[in-house]
Design a protein around this motif. Structure first.
Motif, mmCIF file in Angstrom:
data_model
loop_
_atom_site.group_PDB
_atom_site.id
_atom_site.type_symbol
_atom_site.label_atom_id
_atom_site.label_comp_id
_atom_site.label_asym_id
_atom_site.label_seq_id
_atom_site.Cartn_x
_atom_site.Cartn_y
_atom_site.Cartn_z
ATOM 1 N N ALA A 1 43.675 -12.456 -15.708
ATOM 2 C CA ALA A 1 44.464 -12.328 -14.577
ATOM 3 C C ALA A 1 44.134 -13.369 -13.794
ATOM 4 N N LEU A 2 42.641 -13.582 -13.537
ATOM 5 C CA LEU A 2 42.101 -14.386 -12.690
ATOM 6 C C LEU A 2 42.380 -16.168 -13.052
ATOM 7 N N GLU A 3 42.225 -16.290 -14.639
ATOM 8 C CA GLU A 3 42.721 -17.416 -14.957
ATOM 9 C C GLU A 3 44.250 -17.913 -15.033
ATOM 10 N N GLU A 4 45.093 -16.755 -15.037
ATOM 11 C CA GLU A 4 46.490 -16.965 -14.908
ATOM 12 C C GLU A 4 46.899 -17.466 -13.285
ATOM 13 N N ALA A 5 45.938 -16.902 -12.562
ATOM 14 C CA ALA A 5 46.171 -17.186 -11.122
ATOM 15 C C ALA A 5 45.830 -18.543 -10.865
ATOM 16 N N GLY A 6 45.269 -19.390 -11.833
ATOM 17 C CA GLY A 6 44.717 -20.818 -11.511
ATOM 18 C C GLY A 6 43.525 -20.682 -10.827
ATOM 19 N N LYS A 7 42.834 -19.761 -11.029
ATOM 20 C CA LYS A 7 41.482 -19.920 -10.253
ATOM 21 C C LYS A 7 40.296 -20.422 -11.365
ATOM 22 N N THR A 8 39.385 -20.997 -11.075
ATOM 23 C CA THR A 8 38.266 -21.495 -11.881
ATOM 24 C C THR A 8 37.149 -20.322 -11.645
ATOM 25 N N VAL A 9 36.771 -19.915 -13.264
ATOM 26 C CA VAL A 9 36.169 -18.597 -13.279
ATOM 27 C C VAL A 9 35.005 -19.083 -14.188
ATOM 28 N N VAL A 10 33.749 -18.622 -13.477
ATOM 29 C CA VAL A 10 32.374 -18.736 -14.123
ATOM 30 C C VAL A 10 31.840 -17.512 -14.586
ATOM 31 N N VAL A 11 30.998 -17.199 -15.588
ATOM 32 C CA VAL A 11 30.460 -15.892 -15.773
ATOM 33 C C VAL A 11 28.824 -15.936 -15.470
ATOM 34 N N LEU A 12 28.477 -14.945 -14.854
ATOM 35 C CA LEU A 12 26.901 -14.820 -14.556
ATOM 36 C C LEU A 12 26.424 -13.934 -15.740
ATOM 37 N N VAL A 13 25.588 -14.438 -16.481
ATOM 38 C CA VAL A 13 24.688 -13.697 -17.709
ATOM 39 C C VAL A 13 23.381 -13.636 -17.416
ATOM 40 N N LEU A 14 23.021 -12.110 -17.404
ATOM 41 C CA LEU A 14 21.545 -11.916 -17.052
ATOM 42 C C LEU A 14 20.973 -11.465 -18.539
ATOM 43 N N GLY A 15 19.927 -12.167 -18.953
ATOM 44 C CA GLY A 15 19.320 -11.906 -20.235
ATOM 45 C C GLY A 15 20.625 -12.368 -21.153
ATOM 46 N N SER A 16 21.115 -11.491 -21.885
ATOM 47 C CA SER A 16 22.020 -12.134 -23.045
ATOM 48 C C SER A 16 23.420 -11.309 -22.637
ATOM 49 N N LYS A 17 23.613 -10.574 -21.626
ATOM 50 C CA LYS A 17 24.803 -9.719 -21.400
ATOM 51 C C LYS A 17 25.459 -10.403 -19.987
ATOM 52 N N PRO A 18 26.947 -10.707 -20.273
ATOM 53 C CA PRO A 18 27.827 -10.923 -19.037
ATOM 54 C C PRO A 18 27.685 -9.865 -17.920
ATOM 55 N N ALA B 1 35.069 -15.996 -9.619
ATOM 56 C CA ALA B 1 36.482 -16.731 -9.297
ATOM 57 C C ALA B 1 36.378 -17.504 -8.036
ATOM 58 N N LEU B 2 36.471 -18.881 -8.335
ATOM 59 C CA LEU B 2 36.602 -19.725 -7.172
ATOM 60 C C LEU B 2 38.076 -20.401 -7.245
ATOM 61 N N ALA B 3 38.167 -20.667 -5.683
ATOM 62 C CA ALA B 3 39.454 -21.401 -5.515
ATOM 63 C C ALA B 3 39.541 -22.265 -4.002
ATOM 64 N N ASP B 4 40.325 -22.642 -3.644
ATOM 65 C CA ASP B 4 40.447 -23.082 -2.419
ATOM 66 C C ASP B 4 40.854 -21.950 -1.601
ATOM 67 N N ILE B 5 39.629 -21.869 -0.487
ATOM 68 C CA ILE B 5 39.966 -20.538 0.233
ATOM 69 C C ILE B 5 40.939 -20.602 1.248
ATOM 70 N N VAL B 6 41.636 -19.207 1.213
ATOM 71 C CA VAL B 6 42.908 -19.052 2.034
ATOM 72 C C VAL B 6 42.237 -18.790 3.415
#
Length: 648
Positions: free
Chosen positions: A441-458, A463-468
């Motif tokens: 859903a976030l990617e469909e909205a055109g936002k850039t998504v990164v994943v924070l992984v602790l150890g080996s688990k997401p 989600a980052l975008a031009d802030i409204v």
């Protein structure tokens, strides 16, 4: 000019008192009888009235000449005709013309009241322009320039040139536009931009000439002087707007000309009527003079310019710089506002818009870990995450063992844990994809998504975008309350545009629009019958700003010379768009009120002046006519000043 009218008024007022005392009609009205006080009283009245006519009436006599030469008689012509008729007829009676009575007191009171009206009116105009004087006074006369040996010297501001370094002490005014090279402080820019709160400025940031420094001493490098400074541009814009004409102002001028011809026609016609009806020349002349006095279009000529002056200075004080009065007047009819997205509805910077927790936990922990890993990077994504943590007051340590994963992310140790920030694609390539539907859903909205992984688990999705802007939601709501559509135009992808439009509740949006296509989109909206305002940064939006019914440029800091815009928003606050609409409607309302008052009363006053009330016991004299005219003028002036109470 104001002082001249004030002086003429007071002198004529002093001379009018003995003229009234020497008038048999006035004495009879007061029950003192009409007997002469002394043999030469009429000659004394003539002498005093001559001073009043030639010296007190001089502004009206000279003002009538250009009107007559141009073939467009107006207010000055009417006044000059009225006082000249009264003076020369009365003088002729004193010199021996039989069958008449002089009415020096009418002449004296008419000139005195007219001078009073002009004095009060000009004071009102001066008060309406006082914002310019306040702006001019913002600049100091001298500045502390840094010498080659690092000492300082006090020099006139006019001596500064681009590249000079100037020290601004705490509490001092900034003499010119410049960039801070040393120090940090807050600056009060309220009189310049309308921003009520002091704004913090540090090394590398711009300060505006006229702003008041706060608690810190700073050194600035001069960037602009003289007419190139922000303050000079503001003053030039305000003056140009006050001098520019609007359609309503042209209408008032045409109405004044028509009213002048009506007054002359009715005045001469009433004179002829009463002569043919067997009345005395004195009576007929008095009717003619009264008609010309009561119909004097001075209030009409003042009705629009005073409102223009007040609204322009009011707008400037609130950070709205009007460059085209006619376009500003059209703002009252707008029913659609088109916003550029980046930098207008949004902040124009990458920021965290969503944090999605995948394995429980809390957002503060996620930000703590992510900001630590990204704190050494200058990448926009990294800076966005760090800014989000800093904004929430979350502390984070420096990372240990920071390593980059080419094209995928970074890893490090934070608080003894292995932490990684990677793209969802990297996890898919590692056969450990994030299965949460919220990612899609976030990617469909055109936002850039990164994943924070602790150890080996997401652990979390960022989600980052031009802030409204928070202000954007407010302005869209306000425009809807006024019945105005909010439309967005952007070069971004469909998904980004759709997401922003949904978040703000926009009525419509256009995505993937190139700069050279924006003007065509504005034409398309106008072809639908919409009255359109275009809001942009004034650079790549210039063609669209010109094409719109009202072009509004978002002018940040000192960049206010936007030639393609009709109005410049100094504060870069989209809420000021709604303020423009509100002020335009309030201004137009005041104009209409003044025009109605300045012309409507003539429908009743002119017939009364012509003598329609003859036989009822009441006759309107020239003096009473002058009172009516001056009262109308003063009311129009006061009504224009009431616009200052407008709060939006």
């Amino acid at each position: 000019m104001v002082a001249d009218f004030r002086r003429r008024f007071w002198v004529c007022l002093v001379l009018t008192i003995p003229v009234l005392v020497l008038s048999p009609m006035v004495r009879d009205f007061l029950g003192q009888g009409m007997a002469p006080l002394f043999a030469a009283e009429e000659w004394v009245a003539l002498a005093l009235s001559s001073i009043i006519y030639f010296w007190g009436g001089w502004p009206f006599l000279t003002g009538a000449l250009p009107e007559v030469r141009s073939g467009r008689p107006g207010m000055m012509t009417l006044v000059a005709l009225a006082i000249s008729t009264a003076y020369f007829y009365s003088a002729a009676v004193t010199l021996g013309l039989p069958g008449g009575e002089p009415f020096y007191w009418e002449l004296a009171t008419l000139v005195t009241i007219m001078l009073l009206g002009h004095w009060l009116e000009m004071r009102s105009v001066l008060g309406a322009s006082r914002a310019l004087e306040e702006l001019v006074r913002l600049l100091p006369d001298t500045a502390l320039r840094v010498k080659a040996d690092d000492g300082t010297e006090e020099v006139p501001v006019a001596a500064l040139v681009a590249g000079d370094r100037v020290v601004i002490r705490p509490g001092a005014k900034v003499p010119v536009d410049g960039t801070i090279t040393e120090g940090t402080s807050s600056f009060n820019e309220a009189m310049l931009t309308g921003e009520s709160k002091p704004v913090n400025r540090t090394t590398g940031e711009t300060v505006i000439g006229g702003a008041v420094n706060g608690e810190g001493a700073v050194t600035i490098e001069v960037k602009a002087t003289g007419e190139a400074t922000y303050l000079s541009q503001v003053i030039a814009m305000v003056k140009a707007a006050q001098n520019s004409r609007s359609r309503t102002q042209d209408l008032a001028t045409r109405a004044a000309t028509v009213l002048t011809w009506v007054a002359i026609t009715v005045g001469v016609g009433s004179f002829a009527w009463w002569i043919s009806a067997g009345e005395s020349v004195t009576f007929a002349l008095e009717r003619m003079v009264t008609v010309m006095v009561i119909a004097c279009p001075h209030a009409l000529g003042l009705a629009v310019p005073l409102v223009v002056a007040v609204s322009t200075s009011l707008a400037a004080k609130n950070g709205l710089l009007i460059r085209d009065r006619a376009a500003f007047e059209r703002a009252r009819d707008l029913n659609a506002v088109v916003f550029d997205k980046t930098g207008t509805l949004t902040e124009g910077r990458f920021g965290v818009s969503d944090i999605v927790m995948l394995e429980g936990g809390d957002e503060d922990t996620a930000l703590h870990m992510a900001a630590s890993v990204e704190s050494q990077s200058q990448h926009p994504i990294a800076q966005g995450i760090v800014a989000a943590a800093t904004g929430k007051g979350i502390a984070f340590p420096a990372p240990e063992g920071l390593q980059s994963i080419t094209g995928a992310g970074v890893t490090a140790r934070v608080d003894g844990q292995e932490v990684a920030i990677v793209s969802p694609g990297h996890l898919r390539r590692q056969n450990t994809p994030v299965s949460d539907p919220r990612l899609a859903a976030l990617e469909e909205a055109g936002k850039t998504v990164v994943v924070l992984v602790l150890g080996s688990k997401p652990y979390a999705l960022f989600a980052l975008a031009d802030i409204v802007r928070a202000e954007s939601r407010d302005v869209v709501a306000r425009l809807k309350a006024r019945g105005v559509q909010s439309i967005m135009m952007t070069g971004d992808a469909e998904g980004v545009a759709k997401s922003v439009a949904k978040e703000l509740g926009l009525d419509e949006y256009f995505a993937q629009v190139l700069p050279d296509q924006k003007a065509a989109k504005v034409r398309e909206l106008r072809a639908r019958g919409l009255k359109v305002a275009m809001v942009g940064d004034g650079v790549n939006d210039a063609p669209a700003l010109v094409e719109a019914d009202l072009g509004i440029a978002i002018g940040a800091g000192t960049d206010v010379a936007v030639e393609s815009a009709d109005v410049v928003l100094v504060r870069s606050d989209p809420r000021d768009v709604e303020a423009i609409l509100g002020l335009s409607r309030a201004t137009y309302s005041k104009m209409v009120q003044n025009l109605i008052w300045a012309t409507g009363y003539n429908a009743f006053a002119i017939p009364m002046a012509a003598g329609i009330t003859f036989g009822t016991g009441f006759m309107m004299t020239p003096a009473i006519g002058a009172v009516f005219m001056s009262a109308s003028t003063i009311i129009v002036a006061i009504n224009a000043q009431l616009l200052r109470r407008y709060k939006g």
